[in-house]
Design an enzyme around this catalytic site. Structure first.
Site, mmCIF file in Angstrom:
data_model
loop_
_atom_site.group_PDB
_atom_site.id
_atom_site.type_symbol
_atom_site.label_atom_id
_atom_site.label_comp_id
_atom_site.label_asym_id
_atom_site.label_seq_id
_atom_site.Cartn_x
_atom_site.Cartn_y
_atom_site.Cartn_z
ATOM 1 N N ARG A 30 -12.080 1.810 -14.771
ATOM 2 C CA ARG A 30 -11.363 3.089 -14.718
ATOM 3 C C ARG A 30 -10.332 3.187 -15.832
ATOM 4 O O ARG A 30 -9.819 4.277 -16.123
ATOM 5 C CB ARG A 30 -10.682 3.266 -13.362
ATOM 6 C CG ARG A 30 -9.626 2.229 -13.059
ATOM 7 C CD ARG A 30 -8.958 2.464 -11.718
ATOM 8 N NE ARG A 30 -8.000 1.421 -11.399
ATOM 9 C CZ ARG A 30 -6.757 1.379 -11.853
ATOM 10 N NH1 ARG A 30 -6.324 2.310 -12.678
ATOM 11 N NH2 ARG A 30 -5.953 0.390 -11.504
ATOM 12 N N CYS A 59 -11.155 -7.392 -11.114
ATOM 13 C CA CYS A 59 -11.090 -8.055 -9.812
ATOM 14 C C CYS A 59 -12.497 -8.306 -9.271
ATOM 15 O O CYS A 59 -12.827 -9.420 -8.836
ATOM 16 C CB CYS A 59 -10.303 -7.193 -8.830
ATOM 17 S SG CYS A 59 -8.587 -6.912 -9.315
ATOM 18 N N HIS A 82 -6.781 -8.189 -2.472
ATOM 19 C CA HIS A 82 -5.974 -7.254 -3.249
ATOM 20 C C HIS A 82 -4.573 -7.132 -2.645
ATOM 21 O O HIS A 82 -4.405 -7.160 -1.420
ATOM 22 C CB HIS A 82 -6.620 -5.866 -3.267
ATOM 23 C CG HIS A 82 -7.539 -5.647 -4.414
ATOM 24 N ND1 HIS A 82 -8.882 -5.366 -4.257
ATOM 25 C CD2 HIS A 82 -7.314 -5.647 -5.750
ATOM 26 C CE1 HIS A 82 -9.433 -5.209 -5.460
ATOM 27 N NE2 HIS A 82 -8.497 -5.368 -6.371
#
Length: 204
Positions: free
Chosen positions: A89, A142, A166
Protein backbone atom coordinates in the site's frame (compact mmCIF):
# COMPACT_ATOMS: atom_id res chain seq x y z
CA UNK A 1 12.15 -23.02 24.68
CA UNK A 2 14.45 -21.13 22.35
CA UNK A 3 12.46 -18.21 20.92
CA UNK A 4 13.33 -15.84 18.09
CA UNK A 5 11.43 -12.56 18.50
CA UNK A 6 11.62 -10.03 15.67
CA UNK A 7 10.42 -6.48 15.07
CA UNK A 8 10.73 -3.94 12.27
CA UNK A 9 12.50 -0.63 11.89
CA UNK A 10 10.32 2.50 11.44
CA UNK A 11 8.68 3.01 8.04
CA UNK A 12 6.11 5.14 6.25
CA UNK A 13 7.42 8.41 7.64
CA UNK A 14 7.31 7.25 11.28
CA UNK A 15 10.28 7.80 13.59
CA UNK A 16 9.50 4.83 15.83
CA UNK A 17 8.02 1.36 15.39
CA UNK A 18 6.16 -0.23 18.31
CA UNK A 19 7.48 -3.67 17.37
CA UNK A 20 11.08 -2.50 17.68
CA UNK A 21 10.32 -0.92 21.07
CA UNK A 22 8.56 -4.04 22.38
CA UNK A 23 11.41 -6.30 21.28
CA UNK A 24 13.88 -4.04 23.09
CA UNK A 25 11.74 -4.07 26.24
CA UNK A 26 11.31 -7.85 26.24
CA UNK A 27 15.03 -8.51 25.86
CA UNK A 28 15.55 -6.94 29.31
CA UNK A 29 13.09 -9.34 30.96
CA UNK A 30 13.36 -12.93 32.12
CA UNK A 31 10.49 -15.20 31.12
CA UNK A 32 10.55 -18.66 32.73
CA UNK A 33 11.66 -21.48 30.41
CA UNK A 34 12.39 -19.04 27.56
CA UNK A 35 15.78 -18.40 25.93
CA UNK A 36 15.03 -15.22 24.04
CA UNK A 37 16.86 -14.15 20.88
CA UNK A 38 15.90 -11.05 18.92
CA UNK A 39 16.37 -9.34 15.57
CA UNK A 40 15.13 -6.08 14.04
CA UNK A 41 14.29 -6.48 10.36
CA UNK A 42 14.67 -3.85 7.62
CA UNK A 43 11.44 -2.73 5.95
CA UNK A 44 12.92 -3.76 2.63
CA UNK A 45 11.55 -6.19 0.03
CA UNK A 46 14.83 -8.10 -0.22
CA UNK A 47 16.73 -7.42 2.99
CA UNK A 48 13.82 -7.96 5.39
CA UNK A 49 13.04 -11.61 4.55
CA UNK A 50 16.75 -12.38 4.13
CA UNK A 51 17.51 -11.00 7.60
CA UNK A 52 14.77 -13.15 9.12
CA UNK A 53 15.98 -16.34 7.44
CA UNK A 54 19.57 -15.58 8.43
CA UNK A 55 18.53 -15.15 12.06
CA UNK A 56 16.43 -18.31 11.92
CA UNK A 57 19.26 -20.43 10.50
CA UNK A 58 21.78 -18.98 12.93
CA UNK A 59 19.63 -19.54 16.02
CA UNK A 60 17.56 -22.60 14.99
CA UNK A 61 14.79 -21.66 17.43
CA UNK A 62 11.91 -23.78 18.67
CA UNK A 63 9.51 -20.94 17.91
CA UNK A 64 9.41 -17.60 16.10
CA UNK A 65 7.15 -14.64 16.83
CA UNK A 66 7.42 -11.80 14.33
CA UNK A 67 6.02 -8.45 15.47
CA UNK A 68 5.00 -5.50 13.33
CA UNK A 69 3.05 -2.25 13.31
CA UNK A 70 -0.58 -1.92 12.26
CA UNK A 71 -1.31 1.69 13.02
CA UNK A 72 -5.09 1.60 12.62
CA UNK A 73 -5.61 -1.44 14.86
CA UNK A 74 -7.14 -1.01 18.31
CA UNK A 75 -5.86 -4.28 19.77
CA UNK A 76 -2.89 -6.59 19.68
CA UNK A 77 -3.71 -8.71 16.62
CA UNK A 78 -2.60 -12.34 16.48
CA UNK A 79 -2.55 -13.36 12.82
CA UNK A 80 -3.70 -16.74 11.53
CA UNK A 81 -2.66 -16.79 7.85
CA UNK A 82 0.14 -15.54 5.57
CA UNK A 83 -0.74 -15.31 1.88
CA UNK A 84 1.43 -15.59 -1.22
CA UNK A 85 0.90 -12.02 -2.35
CA UNK A 86 2.91 -8.80 -2.47
CA UNK A 87 0.63 -5.77 -2.80
CA UNK A 88 2.29 -2.88 -0.99
CA UNK A 89 0.00 0.00 0.00
CA UNK A 90 3.10 2.23 0.29
CA UNK A 91 6.76 1.93 -0.73
CA UNK A 92 9.22 0.02 1.44
CA UNK A 93 12.18 1.88 2.90
CA UNK A 94 14.14 1.31 -0.32
CA UNK A 95 11.40 3.09 -2.31
CA UNK A 96 9.94 -0.02 -3.95
CA UNK A 97 6.18 -0.43 -4.19
CA UNK A 98 5.25 -3.89 -5.47
CA UNK A 99 1.74 -4.61 -6.75
CA UNK A 100 0.07 -7.99 -7.30
CA UNK A 101 3.13 -10.25 -7.35
CA UNK A 102 3.63 -13.59 -5.61
CA UNK A 103 6.14 -13.92 -2.80
CA UNK A 104 7.16 -17.36 -4.08
CA UNK A 105 6.29 -18.11 -7.71
CA UNK A 106 4.40 -21.39 -7.77
CA UNK A 107 4.25 -21.55 -3.97
CA UNK A 108 1.15 -22.41 -1.97
CA UNK A 109 -1.55 -19.74 -1.91
CA UNK A 110 -1.22 -19.44 1.86
CA UNK A 111 0.23 -20.92 5.02
CA UNK A 112 -1.50 -21.11 8.38
CA UNK A 113 0.64 -19.71 11.17
CA UNK A 114 1.74 -22.55 13.43
CA UNK A 115 1.71 -20.72 16.74
CA UNK A 116 -1.05 -21.88 19.15
CA UNK A 117 -2.99 -18.73 18.38
CA UNK A 118 -6.00 -19.46 20.58
CA UNK A 119 -3.80 -20.13 23.62
CA UNK A 120 -1.84 -16.92 23.01
CA UNK A 121 -5.07 -14.96 22.58
CA UNK A 122 -6.50 -16.28 25.85
CA UNK A 123 -3.29 -15.59 27.76
CA UNK A 124 -3.21 -11.95 26.63
CA UNK A 125 -6.93 -11.51 27.29
CA UNK A 126 -6.53 -12.95 30.80
CA UNK A 127 -4.11 -10.10 31.56
CA UNK A 128 -6.73 -7.51 30.62
CA UNK A 129 -4.88 -6.43 27.49
CA UNK A 130 -6.97 -5.71 24.35
CA UNK A 131 -6.34 -8.54 21.87
CA UNK A 132 -7.97 -10.15 18.85
CA UNK A 133 -7.48 -13.03 16.44
CA UNK A 134 -6.99 -11.64 12.93
CA UNK A 135 -7.30 -13.49 9.64
CA UNK A 136 -4.18 -12.46 7.74
CA UNK A 137 -0.98 -10.45 8.07
CA UNK A 138 -1.92 -8.25 5.10
CA UNK A 139 0.14 -7.89 1.90
CA UNK A 140 3.10 -5.74 2.99
CA UNK A 141 6.41 -6.74 4.63
CA UNK A 142 4.67 -8.20 7.70
CA UNK A 143 2.97 -10.79 5.52
CA UNK A 144 6.01 -11.26 3.29
CA UNK A 145 8.42 -12.19 6.07
CA UNK A 146 5.84 -14.50 7.67
CA UNK A 147 5.07 -16.33 4.43
CA UNK A 148 8.78 -16.56 3.60
CA UNK A 149 9.58 -18.08 6.98
CA UNK A 150 6.68 -20.54 6.95
CA UNK A 151 7.60 -21.61 3.41
CA UNK A 152 11.23 -22.08 4.46
CA UNK A 153 10.22 -24.20 7.46
CA UNK A 154 7.83 -26.30 5.37
CA UNK A 155 10.22 -26.93 2.49
CA UNK A 156 13.16 -27.77 4.78
CA UNK A 157 11.26 -30.20 6.97
CA UNK A 158 11.85 -28.20 10.16
CA UNK A 159 9.85 -28.33 13.37
CA UNK A 160 9.21 -24.79 14.53
CA UNK A 161 6.10 -22.90 15.61
CA UNK A 162 5.97 -19.57 13.81
CA UNK A 163 3.62 -16.68 13.24
CA UNK A 164 2.97 -12.96 13.33
CA UNK A 165 1.48 -10.46 15.78
CA UNK A 166 0.50 -6.90 14.82
CA UNK A 167 0.73 -4.05 17.34
CA UNK A 168 -1.16 -0.72 17.45
CA UNK A 169 0.49 2.69 17.33
CA UNK A 170 2.29 3.98 20.38
CA UNK A 171 0.65 7.07 21.97
CA UNK A 172 3.40 9.35 20.62
CA UNK A 173 2.61 8.14 17.09
CA UNK A 174 -1.13 8.63 17.50
CA UNK A 175 -0.55 12.15 18.82
CA UNK A 176 1.04 13.15 15.50
CA UNK A 177 -1.85 11.89 13.36
CA UNK A 178 -4.18 14.45 11.78
CA UNK A 179 -7.28 12.47 12.78
CA UNK A 180 -7.95 10.43 15.93
CA UNK A 181 -6.47 6.91 15.92
CA UNK A 182 -6.15 4.22 18.53
CA UNK A 183 -2.93 3.65 20.44
CA UNK A 184 -1.54 1.42 23.17
CA UNK A 185 1.22 2.12 25.68
CA UNK A 186 4.55 0.34 25.45
CA UNK A 187 4.05 -1.11 28.93
CA UNK A 188 0.66 -2.57 27.99
CA UNK A 189 1.97 -4.11 24.77
CA UNK A 190 5.00 -5.52 26.55
CA UNK A 191 2.81 -6.97 29.29
CA UNK A 192 0.56 -8.62 26.71
CA UNK A 193 3.45 -10.09 24.74
CA UNK A 194 5.07 -11.40 27.92
CA UNK A 195 1.86 -13.31 28.65
CA UNK A 196 1.72 -14.63 25.09
CA UNK A 197 5.33 -15.85 25.21
CA UNK A 198 4.78 -17.52 28.57
CA UNK A 199 1.73 -19.30 27.14
CA UNK A 200 3.77 -20.42 24.13
CA UNK A 201 6.46 -21.84 26.42
CA UNK A 202 3.82 -23.78 28.39
CA UNK A 203 2.41 -25.16 25.13
CA UNK A 204 5.75 -26.44 23.82
Amino acid sequence: MKLLLTGFEPFGGQTVNPSERVVAALTTQTIPDVELHSAILPVDHERGPAALLNAYESIRPDAVICLGEAGRRMRISIERVAINLLDYRLPDNAGRQIVDEPIVAGGPAAYFCTLPVRALYQAVLNEGVPVELSLSAGTFLCNQVTYTLLHHIATHGRRCAAGFIHLPFLPEQAARESSPVASMSLDTMTHGLTAAIAALARDR
